[in-house]
Each structure stands twice: as C-alpha cells, then as structure tokens.
Design a protein around this motif. Sequence first.
Motif, PDB file in Angstrom:
ATOM      1  N   TYR A 733      -1.765   5.238   1.426  1.00 49.82           N
ATOM      2  CA  TYR A 733      -2.502   5.056  -0.298  1.00 49.82           C
ATOM      3  C   TYR A 733      -3.550   5.368  -0.505  1.00 49.82           C
ATOM      4  CZ  TYR A 733      -2.554   2.824  -4.068  1.00 49.82           C
ATOM      5  OH  TYR A 733      -2.494   2.821  -6.085  1.00 49.82           O
ATOM      6  N   SER A 734      -4.558   5.512   0.177  1.00 45.81           N
ATOM      7  CA  SER A 734      -5.747   5.636  -0.016  1.00 45.81           C
ATOM      8  C   SER A 734      -6.180   7.503  -0.726  1.00 45.81           C
ATOM      9  CB  SER A 734      -7.110   5.004   0.885  1.00 45.81           C
ATOM     10  OG  SER A 734      -6.411   6.219   2.466  1.00 45.81           O
ATOM     11  N   THR A 735      -5.297   8.175   0.502  1.00 42.43           N
ATOM     12  CA  THR A 735      -5.174   9.286   0.165  1.00 42.43           C
ATOM     13  C   THR A 735      -4.349  10.103  -1.773  1.00 42.43           C
ATOM     14  OG1 THR A 735      -4.767   9.882   2.605  1.00 42.43           O
ATOM     15  CG2 THR A 735      -4.102  11.697   1.043  1.00 42.43           C
ATOM     16  N   VAL A 736      -3.561   8.857  -1.558  1.00 36.94           N
ATOM     17  CA  VAL A 736      -3.300   9.716  -2.526  1.00 36.94           C
ATOM     18  C   VAL A 736      -3.773   9.251  -3.863  1.00 36.94           C
ATOM     19  CG1 VAL A 736      -0.971   8.668  -3.812  1.00 36.94           C
ATOM     20  CG2 VAL A 736      -0.745   9.182  -1.167  1.00 36.94           C
ATOM     21  N   LEU A 737      -4.157   8.033  -3.500  1.00 37.07           N
ATOM     22  CA  LEU A 737      -5.245   7.413  -4.762  1.00 37.07           C
ATOM     23  C   LEU A 737      -6.039   8.450  -4.608  1.00 37.07           C
ATOM     24  CD1 LEU A 737      -5.085   4.904  -7.191  1.00 37.07           C
ATOM     25  CD2 LEU A 737      -7.112   4.349  -5.047  1.00 37.07           C
ATOM     26  N   ARG A 738      -6.338   8.940  -3.964  1.00 40.66           N
ATOM     27  CA  ARG A 738      -7.723   9.767  -4.487  1.00 40.66           C
ATOM     28  C   ARG A 738      -7.269  11.174  -5.137  1.00 40.66           C
ATOM     29  NH1 ARG A 738      -9.599  10.930   0.859  1.00 40.66           N
ATOM     30  NH2 ARG A 738      -9.736   9.574   1.436  1.00 40.66           N
ATOM     31  N   THR A 739      -6.179  11.573  -4.819  1.00 47.39           N
ATOM     32  CA  THR A 739      -5.595  12.557  -4.850  1.00 47.39           C
ATOM     33  C   THR A 739      -5.359  12.506  -6.443  1.00 47.39           C
ATOM     34  OG1 THR A 739      -4.444  13.157  -3.443  1.00 47.39           O
ATOM     35  CG2 THR A 739      -3.663  14.379  -4.839  1.00 47.39           C
ATOM     36  N   LEU A 740      -4.312  11.484  -6.654  1.00 47.94           N
ATOM     37  CA  LEU A 740      -4.068  11.019  -7.750  1.00 47.94           C
ATOM     38  C   LEU A 740      -5.344  10.891  -9.465  1.00 47.94           C
ATOM     39  CD1 LEU A 740      -1.582   8.006  -8.014  1.00 47.94           C
ATOM     40  CD2 LEU A 740      -1.192  10.714  -8.721  1.00 47.94           C
ATOM     41  N   THR A 741      -6.119  10.345  -8.794  1.00 48.27           N
ATOM     42  CA  THR A 741      -7.355  10.402  -9.908  1.00 48.27           C
ATOM     43  C   THR A 741      -8.567  10.577  -9.889  1.00 48.27           C
ATOM     44  OG1 THR A 741      -8.076   8.670  -8.185  1.00 48.27           O
ATOM     45  CG2 THR A 741      -7.182   7.352  -9.407  1.00 48.27           C
ATOM     46  N   SER A 742      -8.483  11.768  -8.647  1.00 44.71           N
ATOM     47  CA  SER A 742      -9.633  12.412  -8.812  1.00 44.71           C
ATOM     48  C   SER A 742     -10.835  12.315  -7.657  1.00 44.71           C
ATOM     49  CB  SER A 742     -10.836  13.148  -9.573  1.00 44.71           C
ATOM     50  OG  SER A 742      -9.214  14.337 -10.403  1.00 44.71           O
ATOM     51  N   GLY A 743     -10.323  11.046  -7.327  1.00 45.60           N
ATOM     52  CA  GLY A 743     -11.744  10.204  -6.511  1.00 45.60           C
ATOM     53  C   GLY A 743     -11.791   9.541  -7.566  1.00 45.60           C
ATOM     54  N   ASN A 744     -11.356   8.499  -9.086  1.00 47.81           N
ATOM     55  CA  ASN A 744     -12.409   8.091  -9.672  1.00 47.81           C
ATOM     56  C   ASN A 744     -11.498   6.207  -9.750  1.00 47.81           C
ATOM     57  OD1 ASN A 744     -13.893   9.302 -11.186  1.00 47.81           O
ATOM     58  ND2 ASN A 744     -12.384  11.099 -11.465  1.00 47.81           N
ATOM     59  N   ALA A 745     -10.993   6.565  -8.741  1.00 49.23           N
ATOM     60  CA  ALA A 745     -10.767   4.675  -8.280  1.00 49.23           C
ATOM     61  C   ALA A 745     -11.034   4.167  -6.896  1.00 49.23           C
ATOM     62  CB  ALA A 745      -9.038   4.712  -8.400  1.00 49.23           C
ATOM     63  N   THR A 746     -11.046   2.809  -6.851  1.00 55.15           N
ATOM     64  CA  THR A 746     -11.467   2.673  -5.541  1.00 55.15           C
ATOM     65  C   THR A 746      -9.896   1.322  -5.616  1.00 55.15           C
ATOM     66  OG1 THR A 746     -12.494   0.772  -6.452  1.00 55.15           O
ATOM     67  CG2 THR A 746     -14.113   2.325  -5.242  1.00 55.15           C
ATOM     68  N   PHE A 747      -9.865   0.771  -4.048  1.00 56.89           N
ATOM     69  CA  PHE A 747      -8.586   0.243  -4.685  1.00 56.89           C
ATOM     70  C   PHE A 747      -8.791  -0.924  -3.590  1.00 56.89           C
ATOM     71  CE2 PHE A 747      -5.434   0.397  -0.116  1.00 56.89           C
ATOM     72  CZ  PHE A 747      -5.953   2.034   0.207  1.00 56.89           C
TER      73      PHE A 747
END
Length: 773
Positions: A733-747
């Motif tokens: 998930y961390s890789t997908v989230l980084r791609t989806l948000t251009s690195g603008n998210a933390t989880f």
Amino acid sequence: MFAINSFGLCLAQHKCLCTVFDITLSKHSAISVTGSITSLLYFMFPVIDDVKSLRAVVNPDVSKIRNIGIMAHIDAGKTTTTERMLYYSGYTRALGDVDDGDTVTDFMAQERERGITIQSAAVTFDWKSHRINLIDTPGHVDFTLEVERALRVLDGAVAVFDASAGVEAQTLTVWRQAEKHHIPCLCFLNKMDKPAASLSFSMESIRQKLKANPVLLQIPVGRGRDFTGVVDLITSQKLIWKLSSAGGDGRLFESAPLNQSDEPDLLQEVSEARTALIEQVADLDDEFAELLLTDFSDNFDAVPSVKLQEAVRRVTLARKGVPVFCGSSLKNKGVQPLLDAIISYLPAPNERHHDLVRWYKDDLCALAFKVLHDKQRGPLVFLRIYSGTLKPQTAVHNINRNSIERMSRLLVPFADQHVEIPSMAAGNIALTVGLKQTVTGDTIVSSKASAAAAARRAHTDSGVGKKHGEHATVVLSGVEVPDPVFFCTIEPPTMAKQADLENALNCLQREDPSLKVRVDPDSGQTILCGMGELHIEIIHDRIRREYGIETHLGPLQVAYRETVLHKATATDTLDRTFGERRHVVTVELEVRPVDMTAGLCDVAFTEEAGGQLSQEMKEAVENGMHSSYLQGPLLGYPLQGVTTLIQSVHMEPGTSPAMVSACVSRCMLKALRLAGGQVLEPVMSLEVTVGEGYLGSVLGDLAQRRGTVRDIQSRHDDKVLLATVPLAEMMGYSTVLRTLTSGNATFSLELDMYEAMNVHDQNILLKRMAGLL
Ligand SMILES: Nc1nc2c(ncn2[C@@H]2O[C@H](COP(=O)(O)OP(=O)(O)OP(=O)(O)O)[C@@H](O)[C@H]2O)c(=O)[nH]1
C-alpha cells in the motif's frame, strides 16, 4: 579522541565528547550578562572541576534517577529531540541529524538509512546532577512491541507531538500502552516552527483523542518561522533562543522575566494562561486548592512558583493531568526546559509502586526487557533493577528458565557506546554481558534461595506466588507479545547455509519476541511470522547484513484464523497395541462457537468427566485440545472463538497419556468438521492523512480494497481519512499511496480485529489456497 576512566579502560570516542565522568558530573552554571542583572545566559558545557567520587557516578541516589521513555507517532521528532538532549547534556560533540543519517540513538544501519527508529536504544546521560536513562522508541506500528517492552520498565514518559498534526494514530496506541502501565507523562509539542503548528489545536486534540487533561506550562513566543522561544507559566520567565539566520546549536538562550516592555498581546495571553493554570491545578490538587483559598484568594499572581510547581508535580504523578511544553527540536529551541521538566515533574524510581518487588526486600530483583546480539560479546541483556545491587562476575538465578547464569560484565549504555562499571543499584537500567539463556521478560534474582524466600514472604502475606516446578515463584510480569499477522517462507541460498540461518533466526528471535519462526510440518520449510511488511523486510535485511546470509523470501501471506459456525458433538475411540501394551480410550466432546472478540479458545470438563480423570490425564486431554486449536479444519490456521466441553473420557488401564492426547485431537477434528468452518481475516484500522486534492483517488482506491470509511476529518489543509480494511488488501500500500498522491500522504495501519469473511470472499480464498485460481 580517547579518554581513560578509573578502571584504566580506554574508550574510543566515536561521537563522545566526554568521558563517563564528564557526562555524569556535568554542572550547568549560570552567568550574568552585562547590562541586565536579571537576564541570564545558560552555559551547557560540563564543568570538569566538580568531580565527585566514582561511586556517585555509578550509583546516583535513587531520588536522582529518571527512567524515561520517549514515544510518539512516526516522524514526530523523537530521535531529533533525543539527539538534542544528548548534545546539551554534553554527551555528543555534534548535533546528530536524522536526515543526514548520523544520529546516536538510531544506530542500526537500516535506521540510519531509512531515517526511522527500529530498536529502542537506551541512552544514559546526566542533567543537572540527575541521571536520566532515556529510551528512544520506534513510532512505526510494526514495532509496537518495542514500545511496550520499554514502557514496562520506565517510570515516566515524554510524548512528542508534531504540533501541526496534534494526536496521530500511533500516538494514541502508545498513549494507551503508557496508561496500561500507569506511567506519568509529559507532552512536548514539537515542530512549533512549522507554519501550520497550532497550540490550541494540539491541546484540543490531546483532550479529545487521548481523553487526557493537558496542563499547559508554556506559551510559545512567535508563530511558525518566527517561533523564538517560550514563556514559562510557572515562573513567568521568557526563554528566548536568539539564533542567527544560519541557525545555531541552541545551547545558549536568554532567560528574563516578562515585563511591561513586552508585547501587550503576549502579556495578556500569559496572564490569562497563568490564571487558567492556577485554577486548573487547584481543581486537581486539594493541597494547592487549600493554599490558594487561605493565602492567595485575591491575588493569584502572588502564588509562589515553587508551590505551583510542587502541585503540578503531584498532579502529574497522580496522573490527573499531563504538563504540556512547546519547542522545535530541529531548530534547537525548547529542549533544555524539557530536560528540566523531566527532572521536575516525572517520578524517581522510588516514587513508583512495583507490586511484587517488595517481597525481595533488599535482594536483587531485575527484569530483562531487551536482548541485543553483539558479534564479539554475545547476547547483551538490558535489565531494569528493581531491588538490590547487580555486580559483574557473579552468578544470578533466572526464575523463568530455572537456571543459574554468570554475568561477566556490567555496562552503562550510552547508545552504541558502553561504559564498564563495578556495580549498579536499584532504580537503574543496566546492560549485562554473559547472560546466555535470558530472554525478554525474564526475572533475574541473586539465587534460588532468594527467589524461594521472596515466594515464602509473598505466600505468607497475601497468597501471591505462582507454581513453578516444585517452587512457588514471584516473577515480574513481562510483555504481552501480540500475534503476528503476516508470514512467509524463508530459504537459505544453499542447504549448507541452513544451520547458519537457524542460528541467525534464533538470535533475532531472542532480540525480538514479536518475530516467530516455525517449520511447516508438511513441506519442512522455515516460516517467518511478523507484525507487518516492514517488520519482515527489516528482518530479511538484518539476516543479510549482520549474518552475511542471502536468503530468499516467499510471497508474503496473511495469517488468517478459523472458527466454527455451529455446535457439534463427536465420539472417537483409539485402540492401539505397542509391544506388550494395549491402549484403549474413548472420548466424547462437544465444540461450539463463542464470542470471537474473546480471542482465545478454551476447554471445560463436565462434572462427571472432570471428577473421574487424574491430573495427568486432564493435562493429556488439554494437550490434545491445544494442538487441535492450532490447526483449523478449513485451511490449517489457528482457531479462535471456540469452546470445547469434554463430556467423557473412558480408558482401559495401562493407556498412556500420549494416546489420550492423540484420541482427543482426532475426535476434535471430527467435531470441528461437523461444526462447519469459517475463515476469519485480520481487519486493520487505517488512518491516511492526505492533501484535499488527492482525497478522491485515495477513496477510490480504498473502495477496491474492500475498505469501509469510518470518518473523514479536516486537519488544516489536509484530510484525515479513518477506515477499516482487510489486511490481505493492503500489500504494497505504501508504494501505491505514494504514486496516487505524488508523495502527499502518510498512513498508519494497526490491527483492529479478526472478522468473519463473507461467503463469496471465503470461497475465492479457499480456491486460491487449493491452487484452483
Ligand atoms: N520542522 C521541523 N521538523 C522537525 C522537527 N523535529 C524533527 N523534524 C523532522 O521530522 C522528521 C522526523 O524526525 P525524527 O526525529 O526522525 O522523528 P522520529 O519521531 O524519531 O521518527 P521515527 O524514529 O521514525 O519514529 C525529520 O525529517 C526531522 O528533521 C522540528 O522541530 N521542526
């Protein structure tokens, strides 16, 4: 640089500025500055001529010890804050920087590379004649056990917050852990230099999310980039760090009382905040309320600082309130007052109540709370000493292993520097060499006789004392190890390396009880079970780096569980002859589902069955049950939420307990199949902080992962998404989230519960496991 201590030990100074003497004896002198008799500049250099005896260095008075944890959400700034503490106390020559990968406490290669804390490192240093044993703990949820282990042995904690984010998911988890151990806490609102930093927001979030009672002791001076210092509400002193535009190390700061030349807004804010503080403390502390009503009812300003401070200390120790401080560790502001606060408000070891310790009186009683493996010295065991004195070159008794071990050396842990000492008294944290069998959670005492004496005292006084072999024992409670949620196979490059891999895994397991290793009975493969993707990745990496073995990991799999749907009864008979001996046993039992949230499975006997069986046969029945509970009938995962009633066990004379266990297991399998199986999957609670513009894509992605959105909150310009989602859907998930948000998210992701899968998803899983998909 080299320094010689009085044992003639030559310490290679990797990052140390001072020897053990300097560190422990540093004295912070105040000098007045020309032009103002009230304005003080504090010098944070150790003063060497104030040398006390070595005994004072090794064993400070117990009232001057603080065993403190530092805990928070990932990236809140714990390591940066710890680095500043070490620097200001004179322990390091330069300020370590997580972003440059040169910190003292994050000393594992992966920690420095990734800029995260994995192992909790114990650091000892002195501040204003007090010994501080400080544990920097990891913020990532995969390493929650590290936090738990540290909290078990601490007397107080500093919770570090990102002042622009307030309470984040992992803060909540560690806070609950601290509450479980009744640990008094301080809050440090870090990152006050960030434009979005907000005192009121952070205070409110402490109130709302932690359900705590924040007691504000400082007001920040300036906002965001203009944050220059704080006003201490107890003394009304203004502490200002005048750093140049190029920065500075923050060792020097100005301290002056607020006066009428200060900004009216600040004066007003401080006056209101101090009055609110006094009223709040009076509400929480009867002694202070009485003083206020008798002597200062019409003039709160006249309340002596020392009385207010004493009252805040009582409130903190009683855990009725948590003092709140502000600062910016990265910009070198506010850390020295935080150190002062640790001394002023957090308890000394003798102010904490440790229940079972009293039975040991002055005899040694210590708890092993961490094991590290050192290539040269073997296992290094961290001990918290609760009573008595620890000395090297002596034998100690490990109650849990019922073994005698010899401790060869005793060290004080200065992060990756260890300084040898001749003895250590109650209240301290020590690092020992030579304890080869001790694992995390074990109780160490001086001898078997001393353990027996403590057990006798406990038994006579209150009936405490657990059966342990023939002896009743008094052991300190260890750390609960949560069950792993992920597993995968691990293979060495060649069979010749299998023994090395087993050795590496044994060492790593002693260090990290949340890592489980087992061998698959069918395939013979070694299985690695861990708390998350990152956890397994780090273990893999450590095997390569520290043990020089290139291993291959199989695909990561989710640790499912199973339960039953209905009640079912089964009977089975086992009739075997081995040599001259015939074993005949018939078992009748009933299984049924119970509340799944209760977690464990249990076993009960009907009155008739229980009355007829000897203790040995009862244990044999229970052994058979427990092995069945480990392998469910659907996919072979452990069972949860099942209870079994043993209705009857009939056996012929001469039947062995092993045969009884085997019959019970077989009968259980029959009953479980009749009762209908249900797969349970781990469901995680997920918190994603994301820029508003990316919320849509994150939500869309979550829907495809069988996620359920619980809430969406606003935090400044960001959205905080709270959801539950099956762990099986969260791989990578961390890789997908980084791609989806251009690195603008933390989880952050944390196990919420095990939930029954619906029929459709379960069928897909069963087919996939059977290789049909
Ligand atoms: N703006 C600002 N950034 C800070 C401050 N303190 C720390 N940081 C930055 O925040 C990031 C995380 O800091 P760490 O000290 O590693 O945080 P941590 O809580 O130890 O993180 P983990 O060990 O991974 O749990 C780094 O990039 C730091 O430079 C601060 O006061 N202000």
